[in-house]
Design an enzyme around this catalytic site. Structure first.
Site, mmCIF file in Angstrom:
data_model
loop_
_atom_site.group_PDB
_atom_site.id
_atom_site.type_symbol
_atom_site.label_atom_id
_atom_site.label_comp_id
_atom_site.label_asym_id
_atom_site.label_seq_id
_atom_site.Cartn_x
_atom_site.Cartn_y
_atom_site.Cartn_z
ATOM 1 N N TYR A 182 -5.545 1.297 9.475
ATOM 2 C CA TYR A 182 -5.697 2.625 10.095
ATOM 3 C C TYR A 182 -7.171 3.022 10.283
ATOM 4 O O TYR A 182 -7.565 3.441 11.384
ATOM 5 C CB TYR A 182 -4.934 3.632 9.236
ATOM 6 C CG TYR A 182 -4.988 5.081 9.644
ATOM 7 C CD1 TYR A 182 -4.198 5.585 10.666
ATOM 8 C CD2 TYR A 182 -5.820 5.977 8.953
ATOM 9 C CE1 TYR A 182 -4.223 6.936 11.008
ATOM 10 C CE2 TYR A 182 -5.849 7.327 9.286
ATOM 11 C CZ TYR A 182 -5.048 7.800 10.307
ATOM 12 O OH TYR A 182 -5.082 9.144 10.640
ATOM 13 N N LYS A 211 -9.287 4.058 13.668
ATOM 14 C CA LYS A 211 -9.893 5.394 13.773
ATOM 15 C C LYS A 211 -11.426 5.294 13.888
ATOM 16 O O LYS A 211 -12.041 6.156 14.524
ATOM 17 C CB LYS A 211 -9.481 6.267 12.584
ATOM 18 C CG LYS A 211 -7.993 6.657 12.602
ATOM 19 C CD LYS A 211 -7.659 7.659 13.721
ATOM 20 C CE LYS A 211 -6.245 8.204 13.599
ATOM 21 N NZ LYS A 211 -5.880 9.142 14.685
HETATM 22 P P1 NAP Z 1 3.050 13.625 12.961
HETATM 23 O O1 NAP Z 1 3.540 14.861 12.283
HETATM 24 O O2 NAP Z 1 3.678 12.328 12.630
HETATM 25 O O3 NAP Z 1 3.111 13.870 14.543
HETATM 26 C C1 NAP Z 1 2.781 12.842 15.424
HETATM 27 C C2 NAP Z 1 3.633 12.986 16.657
HETATM 28 O O4 NAP Z 1 3.286 11.905 17.554
HETATM 29 C C3 NAP Z 1 5.124 12.841 16.352
HETATM 30 O O5 NAP Z 1 5.864 13.793 17.079
HETATM 31 C C4 NAP Z 1 5.428 11.428 16.835
HETATM 32 O O6 NAP Z 1 6.771 11.239 17.252
HETATM 33 C C5 NAP Z 1 4.494 11.312 18.008
HETATM 34 N N1 NAP Z 1 4.299 9.915 18.385
HETATM 35 C C6 NAP Z 1 4.344 8.821 17.590
HETATM 36 N N2 NAP Z 1 4.196 7.702 18.310
HETATM 37 C C7 NAP Z 1 4.041 8.098 19.602
HETATM 38 C C8 NAP Z 1 3.852 7.389 20.809
HETATM 39 N N3 NAP Z 1 3.836 6.052 20.845
HETATM 40 N N4 NAP Z 1 3.702 8.092 21.958
HETATM 41 C C9 NAP Z 1 3.759 9.447 21.948
HETATM 42 N N5 NAP Z 1 3.948 10.173 20.827
HETATM 43 C C10 NAP Z 1 4.101 9.504 19.659
HETATM 44 O O7 NAP Z 1 1.467 13.440 12.741
HETATM 45 P P2 NAP Z 1 0.287 14.472 12.429
HETATM 46 O O8 NAP Z 1 0.061 14.485 10.960
HETATM 47 O O9 NAP Z 1 0.490 15.751 13.143
HETATM 48 O O10 NAP Z 1 -0.945 13.647 13.036
HETATM 49 C C11 NAP Z 1 -1.395 13.839 14.359
HETATM 50 C C12 NAP Z 1 -2.713 13.102 14.528
HETATM 51 O O11 NAP Z 1 -3.644 13.538 13.531
HETATM 52 C C13 NAP Z 1 -2.614 11.585 14.359
HETATM 53 O O12 NAP Z 1 -3.455 10.948 15.295
HETATM 54 C C14 NAP Z 1 -3.122 11.344 12.952
HETATM 55 O O13 NAP Z 1 -3.677 10.046 12.781
HETATM 56 C C15 NAP Z 1 -4.180 12.417 12.864
HETATM 57 N N6 NAP Z 1 -4.515 12.793 11.485
HETATM 58 C C16 NAP Z 1 -3.559 13.331 10.661
HETATM 59 C C17 NAP Z 1 -3.917 13.679 9.358
HETATM 60 C C18 NAP Z 1 -2.935 14.275 8.402
HETATM 61 O O14 NAP Z 1 -3.272 14.374 7.177
HETATM 62 N N7 NAP Z 1 -1.765 14.703 8.809
HETATM 63 C C19 NAP Z 1 -5.226 13.463 8.914
HETATM 64 C C20 NAP Z 1 -6.164 12.912 9.777
HETATM 65 C C21 NAP Z 1 -5.785 12.582 11.068
HETATM 66 P P3 NAP Z 1 7.838 10.636 16.170
HETATM 67 O O15 NAP Z 1 8.064 11.750 15.205
HETATM 68 O O16 NAP Z 1 9.039 10.297 16.991
HETATM 69 O O17 NAP Z 1 7.171 9.444 15.546
#
Ligand code: NAP
Length: 264
Positions: free
Chosen positions: A162, A166
């Site tokens: 990951y 990133k």
């Molecule tokens: P999340 O709750 O898992 O939401 C991600 C969304 O993206 C989900 O609705 C997912 O659908 C969708 N998705 C997955 N694969 C996809 C694809 N191939 N095409 C289009 N949509 C897709 O994640 P989040 O925590 O909000 O994270 C969002 C972003 O922030 C990510 O890039 C993550 O790396 C980054 N981030 C998160 C954190 C954290 O602590 N949460 C920290 C740093 C960075 P499904 O549910 O069907 O999979």
């Protein structure tokens, strides 16, 4: 001023695509952008969550639409760009938010897992950006906001690959930001720290005592809590708006200060 409840019209007149906006940070971003007057496209792989978010914002579809989107597919992201132009006539903002956690020990990472991670977390961002860039360049303006991570510059053992993807996303942000700066585009990143979304809950649930793991996460932070999706959405809103015209090829860290904290 926007006629929408609670907003101040900070994105009035703009059209924004947000990938992965069916839940988590993407959903919070779509809701904040819509509140501030943008017409938003919920570009989401999960039709149930994507359609529900769009319908809750704009039941008749005039100011929010769900478009099925899989960032792993060039055809899919091209279709999102074309359908957005057909529906709303322009693309002012793209938030590349869709992402997945792929966490392994390096030597235990299969080829398939490496590819699964890069396909979404890095290649998917480039694919979606490439699909909207021609429209933004024709318009002579546009803002891309990439949701990176504090893993873009720090390493936690066992979280491979990951952070590799990133780190690459920061490089992509800088490369596109410089390449197109003179043609009116801004490309920036946000590096969220630990944010309380389903991704985090799933991660805690992988431990024998999820509640203890959650408490441990809170304790790691100077503010003794982790972040909220809205706190990332508000930063994305600032970067997408006309309030940040000289912010380009930059990355804003939103982690409550955790990455600055000195560990004795
Ligand atoms: P999340 O709750 O898992 O939401 C991600 C969304 O993206 C989900 O609705 C997912 O659908 C969708 N998705 C997955 N694969 C996809 C694809 N191939 N095409 C289009 N949509 C897709 O994640 P989040 O925590 O909000 O994270 C969002 C972003 O922030 C990510 O890039 C993550 O790396 C980054 N981030 C998160 C954190 C954290 O602590 N949460 C920290 C740093 C960075 P499904 O549910 O069907 O999979």
């Amino acid at each position: 001023m926007s006629g929408r409840s609670d907003g101040c019209g900070r994105l009035e007149g703009k059209v924004a695509i947000i990938t992965g906006a069916g839940r988590g940070i993407g959903e919070a971003t779509a809701r904040a952008f819509h509140r501030e007057g943008a017409r938003v496209v919920i570009a989401e792989i999960d039709a149930a969550t994507g359609a529900a978010v769009a319908a809750s914002l704009s039941p008749e579809g005039s100011s929010a639409r769900f478009l099925p989107c899989d960032v792993r597919s060039a055809d899919s992201v091209e279709a999102v760009a074309s359908a957005t132009l057909a529906a709303f006539g322009r693309i002012d903002v793209l938030v590349n938010n869709a992402g997945i956690n792929v966490f392994h020990d390096p030597l235990e990472t299969s080829e398939a897992e490496w590819r699964r991670c890069f396909d979404i977390d890095l290649d998917g961002v480039w694919r979606m950006s490439r699909a909207v860039l021609p429209a933004m360049l024709d318009q002579g303006h546009g803002a891309i906001v990439n949701i990176a991570s504090t893993h873009s510059f720090s390493i936690i053992p066992g979280c491979f690959p990951y952070p590799v993807a990133k780190h690459g996303l920061l490089g992509l942000t800088r490369a596109l930001g410089i390449e197109y700066a003179a043609r009116g585009l801004r490309v920036n990143a946000i590096a969220p720290g630990y944010i309380e979304t389903q991704i985090a809950i799933d991660y805690w649930n992988g431990f024998p005592d999820p509640e203890a793991e959650k408490r441990r996460a809170y304790e790691l932070h100077p503010q003794k809590r982790i972040g909220k999706p809205d706190e990332i959405a508000m930063t994305a809103l600032f970067l997408a708006s006309d309030e940040a015209p000289f912010l380009n090829a930059a990355c804003i860290v939103v982690d409550g200060g955790r990455s600055v904290l000195y560990h004795e």
